[in-house]
Design an enzyme around this catalytic site. Structure first.
Site, mmCIF file in Angstrom:
data_model
loop_
_atom_site.group_PDB
_atom_site.id
_atom_site.type_symbol
_atom_site.label_atom_id
_atom_site.label_comp_id
_atom_site.label_asym_id
_atom_site.label_seq_id
_atom_site.Cartn_x
_atom_site.Cartn_y
_atom_site.Cartn_z
ATOM 1 N N SER A 28 0.812 -1.227 0.000
ATOM 2 C CA SER A 28 0.000 0.000 0.000
ATOM 3 C C SER A 28 0.839 1.267 0.000
ATOM 4 O O SER A 28 0.280 2.367 -0.014
ATOM 5 C CB SER A 28 -0.934 0.023 1.210
ATOM 6 O OG SER A 28 -1.716 -1.137 1.262
ATOM 7 N N ALA A 29 2.146 1.141 0.047
ATOM 8 C CA ALA A 29 3.056 2.297 -0.006
ATOM 9 C C ALA A 29 2.821 3.258 1.152
ATOM 10 O O ALA A 29 2.928 4.471 1.008
ATOM 11 C CB ALA A 29 2.952 3.019 -1.344
ATOM 12 N N SER A 67 2.468 -6.420 7.062
ATOM 13 C CA SER A 67 2.140 -5.067 7.500
ATOM 14 C C SER A 67 2.222 -4.997 9.024
ATOM 15 O O SER A 67 1.760 -5.910 9.695
ATOM 16 C CB SER A 67 0.726 -4.701 7.048
ATOM 17 O OG SER A 67 0.425 -3.410 7.481
ATOM 18 N N HIS A 81 2.924 3.206 8.202
ATOM 19 C CA HIS A 81 1.866 3.251 9.210
ATOM 20 C C HIS A 81 2.333 3.921 10.496
ATOM 21 O O HIS A 81 3.508 3.845 10.853
ATOM 22 C CB HIS A 81 1.390 1.829 9.535
ATOM 23 C CG HIS A 81 0.716 1.161 8.372
ATOM 24 N ND1 HIS A 81 -0.553 1.476 7.982
ATOM 25 C CD2 HIS A 81 1.153 0.209 7.513
ATOM 26 C CE1 HIS A 81 -0.876 0.741 6.929
ATOM 27 N NE2 HIS A 81 0.139 -0.040 6.617
ATOM 28 N N CYS A 94 10.826 7.317 -24.138
ATOM 29 C CA CYS A 94 9.467 7.106 -23.639
ATOM 30 C C CYS A 94 8.770 8.449 -23.675
ATOM 31 O O CYS A 94 9.097 9.346 -22.920
ATOM 32 C CB CYS A 94 9.506 6.560 -22.222
ATOM 33 S SG CYS A 94 7.924 6.644 -21.387
#
Lengths: 482, 422
Positions: free
Chosen positions: A46-47, A339, A50, A402
């Protein structure tokens, strides 16, 4: 050659440990089974860093999460890691969830998380425009943050390499080498390596490594998959980190922003059989859509530009981090890092180094250690004058390869010949972000393959997406065979 | 940094851009043609199949030869051409920032023609679940690999989408010794041209499966197979009838999107139905002095239409540069009703110009396999009517409105103008 430390795995734990060990005079080898560093759980999550109100007080997670969270500022500053303390919200959508918020706050305070505050329904709606009208209140944690997990992992590992750590890619752990009851090295697909200490930082595979060391045969990592949707930054704006109330299943499906400005929604939680089952499914994504809309209703699945899945390295039955130093002689075991693993990582490393000291390890400072990683900036990140000078010096920067992300040939060459050379398409993609835009690489692919083959001195048929058998080209056309 | 002046700057040197540069140059203005590629022609050099130029050159040409004809025309004129030059930015005051091996350059243009063409829809837009292995390509990428680089991207192919490039590549892959296991189309009808279906699939015994799509891609490193299921009219898959097809390559031919990143950056108003700029009959966009031509405006079926549109935009961009065309708020706008999906141009500028009438392109969103009438009307008055044996999403309908209608609108402006199919 005898190493002092051999690290299995180049994820965030392995990389950070490698970097910290380079502060001292020692020889460190890191082995990684993939073609690039940090391709496992460290790349697909989830990047979020916490805050630390989630873990049950008394657990190792509860101890290491808030501490790790605090250590990220310093690391981010030294290595120019994209990191922002956004704060996070846990939002109650049912009346009885308000009790959960109260419990989380109390738990957080016991864990030592600073600044937690309960917000009323009105405050919640005021502070999070776009939140569901069902919001009954929320818990605000100011220390939570967002991070670029690829870049953090890569920058840290690169800093370790620059300071002298040896890195061997596509080198897979097979078994331990023993001297009586002491681990003295590892057997890999590329030969044997000897080391005074072997450190297990194998992420999702850490249980298998631990079992081979003869530890905790009854503990296993059961891969639990989480699927995510990424929304286009041009069509949906979101700058908050919002969780639902946690359940026994986990923290739930959150709606969060990323440092690239895209919105991230997920993860769901599903037990899968194999540790290679890292794919998305129609049912899983449906769950993610429903979960996301429960919190933030104002987006549409049509706005999504990408989807991905990651596996949580949850250790059963304890569900806590398992960190042991010297339980088997010469072995450091770091297992069950799910996590809040990313947030805790710096504290996990600090903890391991303390335990090593207790075991009599004498760490002598390395006078040549450089903690700073100057950013290798892309052409597009420079000012117009700097760009002009760079192109004049090196015309490769004048050719866009790119077009969506405006990555030049010069940017690509810098990564192919960098301290951790990018040898695959995905390695370049993760370093420069090329091929991630609107055309998803359909314009740059053949150009990148040609550049890689030229620079690595191989045939285009040898160029892969991510190592192994992920070749792009399976042959030549008939005319070329003649 | 140097500052250079040009009357007209054309961005993109495909058929639209080259035609625009030629037409502008014929109006005696200075023209700069820019392209990021190292050669002229846009996508044409990789389209080695025949089928180009029937109307414009009265010949059936392969793509590279069609490009060559335009390049020959271009060479006869004093057009400045910069290749390997990437336009980074265009300001609303028409200052163009270009990056090339020479470094950064800024060009002040009196008028601009946007001719960036289009790009392909990708897996990300289709949201096909599964793994992310090597071996998933768009049809255009496969075309470039095979036709330009001489690379065979795979051995066993599944093609998703019945777009023209996909069908043409099915034939090309077969000729190169590859195996096309399936061609799938999620919609209940063909999305490419019928002649391509006959020449590229039927003639080679490749079966097309309608109302069927890929529901999962399998394989961790390289594609190992796909899961395929039939879909209903809402494109919802029926998983009870799913089947697994082993293959090593997935080719996506699922539509084209006008490439408007530059347009968007400079604030050009885009039409959500075409994905391109809203234009008037002179091809002028909502931004003063900025014109757009070809596939950047809407996806055309035929390159001849693209070239014609380019020539029109180039001509009026030159008129603008010579102050012959005054920008003003367009007086009229077309509206349209389902099953029409798009109408181009969307707006009509009523002003004194040497007009020959105008051409309007209409496209439907679903198959109408019966006789229909395409009508342009205000509440009571019918201005235009065209009888058609059928209307298909794959085939755009061109309607020519003559000069008389424009004159009539000038004297009696209609309340609203609506296109309908009855």
């Amino acid at each position: 050659m005898m190493y002092d430390f051999l690290i299995i795995g180049s994820g965030i734990i392995g990389s950070l440990l490698g970097k910290e060990l380079m502060r001292f005079r020692c020889r460190v080898l890191m082995i990684e089974q993939h073609a690039d560093v940090g391709m496992g759980t460290s790349a697909a999550n989830s990047a979020i860093v916490h805050a630390g109100y989630d873990p049950t007080p008394g657990t190792l997670k509860a101890r290491l999460n808030p501490r790790g969270n605090m250590l990220w500022d310093h690391l981010a500053a030294e290595l120019f890691i994209p990191f922002r303390r956004t704060g996070s919200y846990v939002v109650a959508v049912e009346e009885d969830e308000l009790k959960t918020l109260e419990k989380l706050r109390e738990q957080g305070e016991r864990n030592g998380v600073p600044g937690l505050r309960l917000l009323s329904a009105d405050e919640t709606r005021e502070r999070i425009p776009g939140i569901t009208f069902d919001a009954k209140g929320s818990l605000f944690a100011p220390t939570a943050g967002i991070i670029d997990p690829f870049q953090a992992n890569f920058f840290i590992c690169e800093n370790a390499v620059v300071n002298g750590m040896e890195l061997r890619l596509e080198t897979r752990f097979e078994d331990f080498l023993w001297e009586r009851d002491r681990i003295v090295g590892v057997k890999t697909n590329r030969g044997n390596f000897f080391s005074r200490w072997v450190i297990n930082a194998a992420g999702i595979y850490a249980d298998e490594v631990m079992h081979k060391a003869g530890l905790h045969a009854d503990y296993t990592i059961r891969p639990r998959r989480g699927q995510y949707l990424v929304l286009d930054r041009n069509s949906f704006f979101w700058d908050k980190v919002v969780f639902p109330c946690p359940t026994e299943k986990g923290k739930g499906i959150l709606v969060t922003t990323t440092l690239h400005g895209n919105t991230l929604i997920g993860p769901n939680a599903e037990d899968v059989e194999k540790k290679t089952d890292v794919f998305t499914t129609a049912e899983g994504l449906k769950e993610v859509v429903e979960g996301g809309k429960r919190l933030v209703p104002g987006w549409d699945v049509k706005q999504s530009i990408a989807q991905y899945a990651g596996l949580r390295a949850t250790l059963f039955p304890t569900k806590d981090f398992l960190i042991e130093v010297g339980e088997v002689q010469g072995f450091v075991n770091i297992c069950g890092i799910d996590s809040p693993g990313y947030a805790s990582a710096p504290a996990i490393v600090e903890y391991v180094i303390e335990r090593l000291r207790e075991k009599g390890e004498n760490f002598v400072p390395n006078p040549h250690y450089n903690p700073i990683r100057e950013p290798r900036r892309l052409l597009k990140q420079l000012s117009p004058e700097e760009r002009h000078r760079l192109v004049a010096k090196n015309p490769a920067y004048g050719r866009i390869v790119c077009r969506c992300e405006e990555i030049t040939e010069g940017d690509i060459l810098a990564e192919i010949h960098g301290p951790i050379p990018a040898r695959t398409y995905d390695a370049l993609k993760r370093r420069t972000w090329l091929g991630t835009g609107r055309c998803q690489g359909s314009f740059d692919l053949d150009r990148v393959i040609t550049i890689l083959a030229r620079e690595l001195g191989t045939s285009v048929q040898d160029i892969t997406k991510k190592g192994g058998k992920s070749h792009f080209i399976l042959g030549m056309t008939r005319n070329d065979d003649d | 940094m140097t500052m250079i002046d040009f009357d007209v700057v054309v961005i993109g040197a495909g058929p639209a851009g080259m035609s625009a540069a030629i037409a502008a140059s014929d109006e005696k203005v200075s023209v700069l043609l820019l392209d990021r590629n190292t050669e002229l022609g846009g996508i044409l050099p990789q389209c080695i199949h025949a089928g180009f130029g029937a109307r414009r050159f009265k010949e059936d040409l392969p793509g590279p030869l069609y490009a060559h004809r335009l390049i020959e025309e271009l060479k006869k004129r004093p057009v400045e051409v910069w290749l390997d030059s990437f336009v980074l930015d265009v300001s609303p005051s028409r200052k163009v920032t270009v990056l090339s091996k020479r470094g950064y350059e800024e060009i002040q243009a009196r008028s601009i023609v946007l001719a960036m063409g289009c790009r392909e829809r990708t897996r990300a837009q289709l949201k096909i679940p599964g793994t992310h292995p090597a071996g998933v390509y768009t049809a255009g990428t496969v075309q470039r690999m095979i036709n330009r680089e001489g690379w065979m991207p795979g051995k066993r192919f599944v093609i998703l989408g019945s777009g023209d490039i996909g069908m043409i590549m099915a034939r090309r892959i077969t000729l190169e010794g590859g195996e096309v296991v399936r061609v799938l189309e999620a919609l209940p009808f063909l999305t490419g041209l019928r002649r391509n279906y006959v020449q590229c699939l039927q003639d080679f015994g490749i079966e097309l499966f309608l109302s069927r799509t890929i529901t999962r891609i399998d394989g961790y490193e390289r594609v190992e197979g796909v899961e395929v299921a039939p879909v209903d009219e809402n494109l919802c898959p029926d998983f009870s009838q799913k089947e697994y097809i082993p293959c090593d390559t997935v080719v996506l031919s699922v539509g084209l999107i006008p490439e408007n990143e530059l347009s968007r950056k400079m604030g050009v108003v885009l039409d959500p139905f075409t994905g391109g700029p809203v234009v008037d009959q002179y091809s002028q966009t909502s931004v003063y002095g900025v014109f757009a031509a070809g596939n950047v405006v809407q996806i055309y079926d035929l390159v001849d239409d693209v070239s014609d549109h380019g020539a029109l935009a180039g001509r009026y961009a030159a008129c603008f540069a010579r102050s012959l065309l005054q920008w003003q708020t367009p007086s009229l706008a077309f509206s349209w009703k389902a099953p029409l999906r798009s109408v181009v141009p969307q707006r009509i500028l009523l002003q004194e110009m040497e007009e020959n009438g105008l051409e309007v392109f209409c496209r439907v969103s679903r198959l109408l396999e019966h006789e229909c009438r395409l009508v342009l009307r205000s509440d009571e008055t019918v201005y235009y009517e065209k009888k058609l044996p059928f209307m298909r999403p794959a085939e755009m309908v061109a309607c020519r409105l003559d000069k008389g209608i424009l004159q009539q609108w000038k004297t009696h402006p209609p309340q609203r103008l609506q296109w309908e199919v009855v």
